[in-house]
Design a protein around this motif. Structure first.
Motif, PDB file in Angstrom:
ATOM      1  N   ASP A 136      96.550 -25.987 -38.848  1.00 24.81           N
ATOM      2  CA  ASP A 136      95.609 -24.884 -38.652  1.00 24.81           C
ATOM      3  C   ASP A 136      94.274 -25.449 -38.223  1.00 24.81           C
ATOM      4  OD1 ASP A 136      97.195 -22.684 -39.552  1.00 24.81           O
ATOM      5  OD2 ASP A 136      96.836 -23.286 -41.623  1.00 24.81           O
ATOM      6  N   LEU A 137      93.454 -24.606 -37.601  1.00 24.49           N
ATOM      7  CA  LEU A 137      92.066 -24.986 -37.403  1.00 24.49           C
ATOM      8  C   LEU A 137      91.434 -25.068 -38.774  1.00 24.49           C
ATOM      9  CD1 LEU A 137      90.997 -22.753 -34.384  1.00 24.49           C
ATOM     10  CD2 LEU A 137      91.382 -25.216 -34.388  1.00 24.49           C
ATOM     11  N   ALA A 138      90.664 -26.092 -39.011  1.00 26.01           N
ATOM     12  CA  ALA A 138      90.030 -26.277 -40.312  1.00 26.01           C
ATOM     13  C   ALA A 138      88.791 -25.394 -40.409  1.00 26.01           C
ATOM     14  CB  ALA A 138      89.656 -27.739 -40.518  1.00 26.01           C
ATOM     15  N   LEU A 139      88.638 -24.775 -41.559  1.00 20.67           N
ATOM     16  CA  LEU A 139      87.451 -23.979 -41.836  1.00 20.67           C
ATOM     17  C   LEU A 139      86.600 -24.695 -42.864  1.00 20.67           C
ATOM     18  CD1 LEU A 139      88.987 -20.396 -42.128  1.00 20.67           C
ATOM     19  CD2 LEU A 139      87.932 -21.473 -40.138  1.00 20.67           C
ATOM     20  N   ARG A 140      85.316 -24.361 -42.882  1.00 19.42           N
ATOM     21  CA  ARG A 140      84.431 -24.915 -43.894  1.00 19.42           C
ATOM     22  C   ARG A 140      83.555 -23.796 -44.421  1.00 19.42           C
ATOM     23  NH1 ARG A 140      79.081 -26.658 -42.017  1.00 19.42           N
ATOM     24  NH2 ARG A 140      78.778 -25.836 -39.945  1.00 19.42           N
ATOM     25  N   LEU A 141      83.162 -23.943 -45.669  1.00 23.39           N
ATOM     26  CA  LEU A 141      82.247 -22.987 -46.281  1.00 23.39           C
ATOM     27  C   LEU A 141      80.826 -23.464 -46.061  1.00 23.39           C
ATOM     28  CD1 LEU A 141      83.993 -22.251 -49.674  1.00 23.39           C
ATOM     29  CD2 LEU A 141      83.872 -20.781 -47.685  1.00 23.39           C
ATOM     30  N   ILE A 142      79.947 -22.537 -45.749  1.00 22.43           N
ATOM     31  CA  ILE A 142      78.540 -22.846 -45.538  1.00 22.43           C
ATOM     32  C   ILE A 142      77.745 -22.162 -46.637  1.00 22.43           C
ATOM     33  CG2 ILE A 142      76.569 -22.622 -43.983  1.00 22.43           C
ATOM     34  CD1 ILE A 142      78.663 -22.349 -41.704  1.00 22.43           C
ATOM     35  N   ASN A 143      76.984 -22.929 -47.387  1.00 15.08           N
ATOM     36  CA  ASN A 143      76.146 -22.384 -48.439  1.00 15.08           C
ATOM     37  C   ASN A 143      74.902 -21.783 -47.798  1.00 15.08           C
ATOM     38  OD1 ASN A 143      74.634 -21.768 -50.636  1.00 15.08           O
ATOM     39  ND2 ASN A 143      74.724 -23.792 -51.555  1.00 15.08           N
ATOM     40  N   ASN A 144      74.723 -20.474 -47.989  1.00 14.85           N
ATOM     41  CA  ASN A 144      73.583 -19.773 -47.395  1.00 14.85           C
ATOM     42  C   ASN A 144      72.436 -19.566 -48.365  1.00 14.85           C
ATOM     43  OD1 ASN A 144      74.528 -19.437 -44.760  1.00 14.85           O
ATOM     44  ND2 ASN A 144      75.823 -17.757 -45.406  1.00 14.85           N
ATOM     45  N   GLY A 145      72.389 -20.364 -49.390  1.00 13.18           N
ATOM     46  CA  GLY A 145      71.301 -20.232 -50.347  1.00 13.18           C
ATOM     47  C   GLY A 145      71.778 -19.647 -51.658  1.00 13.18           C
TER      48      GLY A 145
ATOM     49  N   ALA B 146      88.125 -29.342 -35.676  1.00 16.79           N
ATOM     50  CA  ALA B 146      88.931 -30.071 -36.652  1.00 16.79           C
ATOM     51  C   ALA B 146      90.167 -29.249 -37.013  1.00 16.79           C
ATOM     52  CB  ALA B 146      88.107 -30.358 -37.904  1.00 16.79           C
ATOM     53  N   THR B 147      91.215 -29.954 -37.379  1.00 10.80           N
ATOM     54  CA  THR B 147      92.441 -29.296 -37.839  1.00 10.80           C
ATOM     55  C   THR B 147      92.795 -29.831 -39.215  1.00 10.80           C
ATOM     56  OG1 THR B 147      93.849 -30.956 -36.780  1.00 10.80           O
ATOM     57  CG2 THR B 147      93.334 -28.965 -35.496  1.00 10.80           C
ATOM     58  N   GLU B 148      93.679 -29.115 -39.901  1.00  8.25           N
ATOM     59  CA  GLU B 148      94.149 -29.578 -41.200  1.00  8.25           C
ATOM     60  C   GLU B 148      95.563 -29.072 -41.427  1.00  8.25           C
ATOM     61  OE1 GLU B 148      94.115 -28.001 -44.629  1.00  8.25           O
ATOM     62  OE2 GLU B 148      93.694 -25.982 -44.014  1.00  8.25           O
ATOM     63  N   ASP B 149      96.336 -29.850 -42.178  1.00  8.53           N
ATOM     64  CA  ASP B 149      97.726 -29.511 -42.459  1.00  8.53           C
ATOM     65  C   ASP B 149      97.921 -29.007 -43.886  1.00  8.53           C
ATOM     66  OD1 ASP B 149      98.703 -30.248 -39.915  1.00  8.53           O
ATOM     67  OD2 ASP B 149      98.688 -32.349 -40.497  1.00  8.53           O
ATOM     68  N   GLY B 150      96.862 -28.916 -44.643  1.00  8.43           N
ATOM     69  CA  GLY B 150      96.965 -28.494 -46.038  1.00  8.43           C
ATOM     70  C   GLY B 150      96.766 -26.995 -46.201  1.00  8.43           C
ATOM     71  N   LEU B 151      96.407 -26.615 -47.410  1.00  7.56           N
ATOM     72  CA  LEU B 151      96.224 -25.204 -47.740  1.00  7.56           C
ATOM     73  C   LEU B 151      94.771 -24.755 -47.744  1.00  7.56           C
ATOM     74  CD1 LEU B 151      98.705 -24.543 -50.681  1.00  7.56           C
ATOM     75  CD2 LEU B 151      98.827 -23.728 -48.343  1.00  7.56           C
ATOM     76  N   ARG B 152      93.839 -25.652 -47.577  1.00  7.45           N
ATOM     77  CA  ARG B 152      92.422 -25.300 -47.738  1.00  7.45           C
ATOM     78  C   ARG B 152      92.017 -24.117 -46.863  1.00  7.45           C
ATOM     79  NH1 ARG B 152      87.773 -26.820 -50.119  1.00  7.45           N
ATOM     80  NH2 ARG B 152      85.844 -26.644 -48.943  1.00  7.45           N
ATOM     81  N   THR B 153      92.381 -24.127 -45.592  1.00  7.61           N
ATOM     82  CA  THR B 153      92.007 -23.027 -44.699  1.00  7.61           C
ATOM     83  C   THR B 153      92.612 -21.716 -45.175  1.00  7.61           C
ATOM     84  OG1 THR B 153      91.650 -24.447 -42.785  1.00  7.61           O
ATOM     85  CG2 THR B 153      92.223 -22.159 -42.329  1.00  7.61           C
ATOM     86  N   ALA B 154      93.884 -21.738 -45.567  1.00  2.00           N
ATOM     87  CA  ALA B 154      94.542 -20.512 -46.050  1.00  2.00           C
ATOM     88  C   ALA B 154      93.882 -20.007 -47.333  1.00  2.00           C
ATOM     89  CB  ALA B 154      96.024 -20.775 -46.283  1.00  2.00           C
ATOM     90  N   VAL B 155      93.495 -20.914 -48.212  1.00  2.00           N
ATOM     91  CA  VAL B 155      92.841 -20.517 -49.467  1.00  2.00           C
ATOM     92  C   VAL B 155      91.449 -19.958 -49.186  1.00  2.00           C
ATOM     93  CG1 VAL B 155      91.926 -21.375 -51.671  1.00  2.00           C
ATOM     94  CG2 VAL B 155      94.209 -22.073 -50.905  1.00  2.00           C
TER      95      VAL B 155
END
Length: 147
Positions: A3-12, A29-38
């Motif tokens: 999957d395309l990898a996602l990241r969380l951005i802290n907005n304050g 970036a891509t990733e093969d784990g569950l992080r993006t789905a979670v």
């Protein structure tokens, strides 16, 4: 599956996190784990139930028109007070959002621990037992609005 990898951005301290595509140099970036789905499961707004109280007092029940059950109802806690009841609801909402992993046979169990990471920040520890007996374990912080 990649999957395309996602990241969380802290907005304050008073804004919930945003989601963005992760970069690897100048490429996505891509990733093969569950992080993006979670991340999608927890931080996409699921449609509120008919008896849910909307935080801003309005009538926008949110959710995606194509699948109102996708995502979580964590957004309903945006202005909730830091109480044990709020932690119980956060845990239930997170487990509800991740139930599809069990239904689809990806996982055999999902557990979530909710705690106040610091004032105004809900911490969620997600532990998923995968069907192949592997384990996914991650922590997410979710900023609450001032109640």
């Amino acid at each position: 599956m990649t999957d395309l990898a996602l990241r969380l951005i802290n907005n304050g301290p008073t804004q919930p996190p945003a989601i963005d595509l992760a970069l690897a140099g100048y490429d996505l970036a891509t990733e093969d784990g569950l992080r993006t789905a979670v991340i999608i499961s927890l931080f996409t707004d699921r449609r509120a139930e008919a008896d849910d109280e909307i935080p801003d007092g309005g009538d926008d029940r949110r959710g995606w028109w194509a699948d109102p059950a996708m995502g979580s109802r964590l957004w309903l806690l945006a202005r909730a007070k830091e109480t044990p009841d709020t932690l119980t609801r956060a845990r239930a909402y997170a487990i509800e959002a991740l139930q599809w992993l069990i239904d689809d046979g990806v996982a055999t169990a999902v557990d979530v621990t909710a705690e106040w990471a610091r004032r105004g920040v809900l911490g969620l520890r997600v532990v998923i037992t995968l069907a192949d007996r592997g384990r996914y374990d991650d922590v997410f912080n979710y900023a609450q609005e001032a109640a």
